[in-house]
Design a protein around this motif. Sequence first.
Motif, PDB file in Angstrom:
ATOM      1  N   ILE A 278      11.065  -1.621   6.909  1.00 28.40           N
ATOM      2  CA  ILE A 278      10.782  -0.270   7.365  1.00 28.40           C
ATOM      3  C   ILE A 278       9.343  -0.218   7.876  1.00 28.40           C
ATOM      4  N   THR A 279       9.195   0.096   9.158  1.00 28.19           N
ATOM      5  CA  THR A 279       7.870   0.287   9.732  1.00 28.19           C
ATOM      6  C   THR A 279       7.687   1.785   9.960  1.00 28.19           C
ATOM      7  N   VAL A 280       6.641   2.359   9.351  1.00 21.59           N
ATOM      8  CA  VAL A 280       6.434   3.791   9.501  1.00 21.59           C
ATOM      9  C   VAL A 280       5.295   4.038  10.482  1.00 21.59           C
ATOM     10  N   LEU A 281       5.561   4.876  11.489  1.00 20.59           N
ATOM     11  CA  LEU A 281       4.505   5.338  12.384  1.00 20.59           C
ATOM     12  C   LEU A 281       4.050   6.688  11.863  1.00 20.59           C
ATOM     13  N   VAL A 282       2.775   6.813  11.524  1.00 24.67           N
ATOM     14  CA  VAL A 282       2.292   8.055  10.948  1.00 24.67           C
ATOM     15  C   VAL A 282       1.002   8.455  11.654  1.00 24.67           C
ATOM     16  N   GLY A 283       0.786   9.762  11.757  1.00 22.97           N
ATOM     17  CA  GLY A 283      -0.440  10.226  12.390  1.00 22.97           C
ATOM     18  C   GLY A 283      -0.337  11.717  12.641  1.00 22.97           C
ATOM     19  N   PRO A 284      -1.464  12.337  13.034  1.00 20.68           N
ATOM     20  CA  PRO A 284      -1.453  13.775  13.301  1.00 20.68           C
ATOM     21  C   PRO A 284      -0.642  14.078  14.558  1.00 20.68           C
ATOM     22  N   SER A 285      -0.324  15.355  14.800  1.00 20.14           N
ATOM     23  CA  SER A 285       0.445  15.655  16.003  1.00 20.14           C
ATOM     24  C   SER A 285      -0.389  15.307  17.231  1.00 20.14           C
ATOM     25  N   GLY A 286       0.285  14.788  18.248  1.00 24.52           N
ATOM     26  CA  GLY A 286      -0.421  14.360  19.451  1.00 24.52           C
ATOM     27  C   GLY A 286      -0.859  12.908  19.413  1.00 24.52           C
ATOM     28  N   CYS A 287      -0.422  12.174  18.372  1.00 20.85           N
ATOM     29  CA  CYS A 287      -0.850  10.772  18.283  1.00 20.85           C
ATOM     30  C   CYS A 287       0.143   9.845  18.974  1.00 20.85           C
ATOM     31  N   GLY A 288       1.232  10.414  19.509  1.00 23.53           N
ATOM     32  CA  GLY A 288       2.158   9.598  20.287  1.00 23.53           C
ATOM     33  C   GLY A 288       3.194   8.862  19.459  1.00 23.53           C
ATOM     34  N   LYS A 289       3.336   9.239  18.183  1.00 17.87           N
ATOM     35  CA  LYS A 289       4.278   8.492  17.332  1.00 17.87           C
ATOM     36  C   LYS A 289       5.730   8.705  17.757  1.00 17.87           C
TER      37      LYS A 289
ATOM     38  N   ASP B 226       3.676  12.826   7.457  1.00 13.94           N
ATOM     39  CA  ASP B 226       3.369  12.953   6.042  1.00 13.94           C
ATOM     40  C   ASP B 226       2.975  11.583   5.490  1.00 13.94           C
ATOM     41  N   ILE B 227       1.692  11.426   5.192  1.00 13.48           N
ATOM     42  CA  ILE B 227       1.196  10.115   4.754  1.00 13.48           C
ATOM     43  C   ILE B 227       1.829   9.697   3.432  1.00 13.48           C
ATOM     44  N   ASP B 228       2.145  10.672   2.566  1.00 12.38           N
ATOM     45  CA  ASP B 228       2.784  10.319   1.293  1.00 12.38           C
ATOM     46  C   ASP B 228       4.157   9.699   1.526  1.00 12.38           C
ATOM     47  N   GLU B 229       4.888  10.303   2.488  1.00 17.43           N
ATOM     48  CA  GLU B 229       6.198   9.756   2.823  1.00 17.43           C
ATOM     49  C   GLU B 229       6.052   8.350   3.414  1.00 17.43           C
ATOM     50  N   ALA B 230       5.036   8.193   4.276  1.00 17.21           N
ATOM     51  CA  ALA B 230       4.802   6.893   4.899  1.00 17.21           C
ATOM     52  C   ALA B 230       4.546   5.829   3.833  1.00 17.21           C
TER      53      ALA B 230
ATOM     54  N   LEU C 258      -3.389  -0.375   2.717  1.00 15.05           N
ATOM     55  CA  LEU C 258      -3.912   0.775   3.468  1.00 15.05           C
ATOM     56  C   LEU C 258      -4.707   1.698   2.546  1.00 15.05           C
ATOM     57  N   LEU C 259      -4.152   1.964   1.360  1.00 10.41           N
ATOM     58  CA  LEU C 259      -4.828   2.848   0.411  1.00 10.41           C
ATOM     59  C   LEU C 259      -6.111   2.223  -0.096  1.00 10.41           C
TER      60      LEU C 259
ATOM     61  N   PHE D  55      -7.348  10.579   6.910  1.00  8.96           N
ATOM     62  CA  PHE D  55      -5.930  10.868   7.060  1.00  8.96           C
ATOM     63  C   PHE D  55      -5.152  10.540   5.779  1.00  8.96           C
ATOM     64  N   ILE D  56      -5.522   9.473   5.144  1.00 12.89           N
ATOM     65  CA  ILE D  56      -4.845   9.100   3.895  1.00 12.89           C
ATOM     66  C   ILE D  56      -5.102  10.168   2.839  1.00 12.89           C
ATOM     67  N   GLY D  57      -6.296  10.765   2.887  1.00 13.90           N
ATOM     68  CA  GLY D  57      -6.572  11.916   2.033  1.00 13.90           C
ATOM     69  C   GLY D  57      -7.129  11.538   0.676  1.00 13.90           C
ATOM     70  N   ARG D  58      -7.273  12.561  -0.170  1.00 24.71           N
ATOM     71  CA  ARG D  58      -7.814  12.370  -1.514  1.00 24.71           C
ATOM     72  C   ARG D  58      -6.785  11.690  -2.399  1.00 24.71           C
ATOM     73  N   ASP D  59      -7.155  11.468  -3.635  1.00 27.17           N
ATOM     74  CA  ASP D  59      -6.256  10.892  -4.655  1.00 27.17           C
ATOM     75  C   ASP D  59      -5.774   9.509  -4.281  1.00 27.17           C
ATOM     76  N   ARG D  60      -6.388   8.866  -3.277  1.00 29.15           N
ATOM     77  CA  ARG D  60      -5.775   7.611  -2.870  1.00 29.15           C
ATOM     78  C   ARG D  60      -5.931   6.527  -3.929  1.00 29.15           C
ATOM     79  N   GLY D  61      -6.990   6.642  -4.756  1.00 26.14           N
ATOM     80  CA  GLY D  61      -7.132   5.691  -5.854  1.00 26.14           C
ATOM     81  C   GLY D  61      -5.979   5.832  -6.828  1.00 26.14           C
ATOM     82  N   TYR D  62      -5.654   7.089  -7.136  1.00 25.55           N
ATOM     83  CA  TYR D  62      -4.558   7.353  -8.074  1.00 25.55           C
ATOM     84  C   TYR D  62      -3.225   6.951  -7.450  1.00 25.55           C
ATOM     85  N   ARG D  63      -3.053   7.308  -6.143  1.00 25.54           N
ATOM     86  CA  ARG D  63      -1.782   7.006  -5.493  1.00 25.54           C
ATOM     87  C   ARG D  63      -1.543   5.514  -5.350  1.00 25.54           C
ATOM     88  N   ALA D  64      -2.656   4.765  -5.204  1.00 28.43           N
ATOM     89  CA  ALA D  64      -2.505   3.320  -5.037  1.00 28.43           C
ATOM     90  C   ALA D  64      -1.890   2.694  -6.286  1.00 28.43           C
ATOM     91  N   LEU D  65      -2.020   3.376  -7.442  1.00 28.99           N
ATOM     92  CA  LEU D  65      -1.452   2.833  -8.673  1.00 28.99           C
ATOM     93  C   LEU D  65       0.075   2.734  -8.599  1.00 28.99           C
TER      94      LEU D  65
END
Lengths: 380, 219
Positions: free
Chosen positions: A30-41, A195-199, A224-225, A236-246
């Motif tokens: 599964i390759t996820v393309l993620v980004g804000p709107s207008g990023c061409g995904k 949605d970066i969490d979904e990605a 990535l995290l 873009f990855i946002g806060r909590d990335r240390g916790y999410r990386a767990l």
Amino acid sequence: MIRFEQVVKTFPDGTTAVDHLSLEAPTGKITVLVGPSGCGKTTSLRMINRMIDPTGGRILIDDQDVMDVDAPKLRRGIGYVIQHAGLFPHRTVADNVATVPLLLGTPKAEAKERAHEVLELVGLPGDFADRYPAQLSGGQQQRVGVARALAADPPVMLMDEPFSAVDPVVRDQLQDEFLRLQSELGKTIVFVTHDIDEAIKLGDQVAVMRVGGKLAQLAEPAYLLAHPIDDFVSDFIGRDRGYRALSFTESPRLPLAPEPSVALGATVDEARAATGDDWLLVVADGRPQGWIEPERITAPIEQGMLHRGGTVATEHGPLRAALDAALSSPSRRGVIVDDDGKLLGTVRAHQVLSAIERADRPEVHEEDIAPTESVGEAAP
Amino acid sequence: MKTLDLSYVSDNWSDIVHRAWQHAVLAGLPLLIGLAIALPLGWWARRSTRLRPFLIGGAGLLYTIPSLALLIVMPVILGTKILSPWNVIVAMTLYTLALLVRTVADGLSAVPGDVEQAATAMGYTPVKRFFGVDLPLAIPVIAGGLRVAAVSNVSIVSVASLLGVSQLGYYITNGYQRSYSIEVWVGIIGCLVLALLFDLIIQLVSRALTPWLRVRGAS
């Protein structure tokens, strides 16, 4: 394998949606393309099945340039799922699912049979087959959408924000089922989301794109995290990335303490005798059910009396689950179970934290300065 | 006012039925021909933003031609005899087109974007998609346009009696010349019943073709 080679899409009005995009979506991943709107995904996704044709570069599926294949024929070999499912409202669920097999010339009876098989696969029992899409909930429609994309058993699936229009609980459920399906089917999937969490949850690799259609970073989720390449990606990855990386770090052997417990139905005296602590764990058939306070109960223990705030982690699950079990438990003792859900013992937050400190973080790739170079490593 | 003498109706019943049938053919056949022509034109208008104003505007303009003038001009254009029913059929087809080209384009526009997109992505060719997805979903809108065109046709066809083409309008013009009101009423009520009948048939066919619109709502 799907390969983008310096792909450019400039629309007639002069806007560049995708700017020299090069990446590989490896077979069976599964390759996820993620980004804000207008990023061409989404534009990038739609160029794979020629809903949009690129203005520069090439897209290859198993070394075949998609521009060399007749568009309708190409599309019949690629599953496609979109946000609101896009089911045909005038056709029953079974007829919707049988669409591509019928376009490919499969005899009607066979296509219908196949439709029922796939519907079973996505968890829609037989009596849904003859309903119309309007009679289904959003989550059920999305399952039909997935079934329709799978019906002709295409090796490649394109998914454009397929789960973003359903409520969070259903979305979580659909994501889990999607991962289960993928572990059985092993399709080559390109998945678009904002949605970066979904990605991070779904991707074997995640391509973060920035506005203007440029690839910012392509990496496995844990990497990535741990090592966002620049400020854009880290923002873009946002806060909590240390916790999410767990989520990606498997628990090592945690120092489990034996936890006293009583079975459902135990009397007040039995409960008070079982522990000297304020909180006592209640089990049924060896499986944790919830906590009670023995000093506060006046009748034999029933389901309705249980405190259910605490989460439960499995022995070799991710560290994030173990830490969350400890943090969420009213006794501050995190409940750990085996793969069958039977109680093994409890662990305290500081013990999980010590384990985290000893766990490895993903190492930085030396070549990560040029993100497109790391493509080869993610390929199988 | 005198009591109405209904014996005129019973005495001329077979003649009335015959003219009603002719009226139905003159109004109904153009509906079918017009629909068959309006489908590709409407599809075209929907696809091409450049041609859309010409196709829809041009078709709409047809409706502004006075019916009497159009009926008189028809034999000259078609080279038919003045009494040929084809003059009426062709003229009525033009009026049908005037209403239906826009309706078909509107009906196709009403197909949800994600459904069209999904159909294309599944691998439908444009023609297969038109008949398999777009057209069925446009049925309710197209049926609405057909109902308007049917009623309009039934009423305009009666004008053809001025040219001597046999249909229910005959009773209106003839009764008027003879100041025989019951005959005028036969013409008016005949047209009314016919229009209601067309309307009913179109509604029933449309219902039969769109079973998905009558299922109970989402659970």
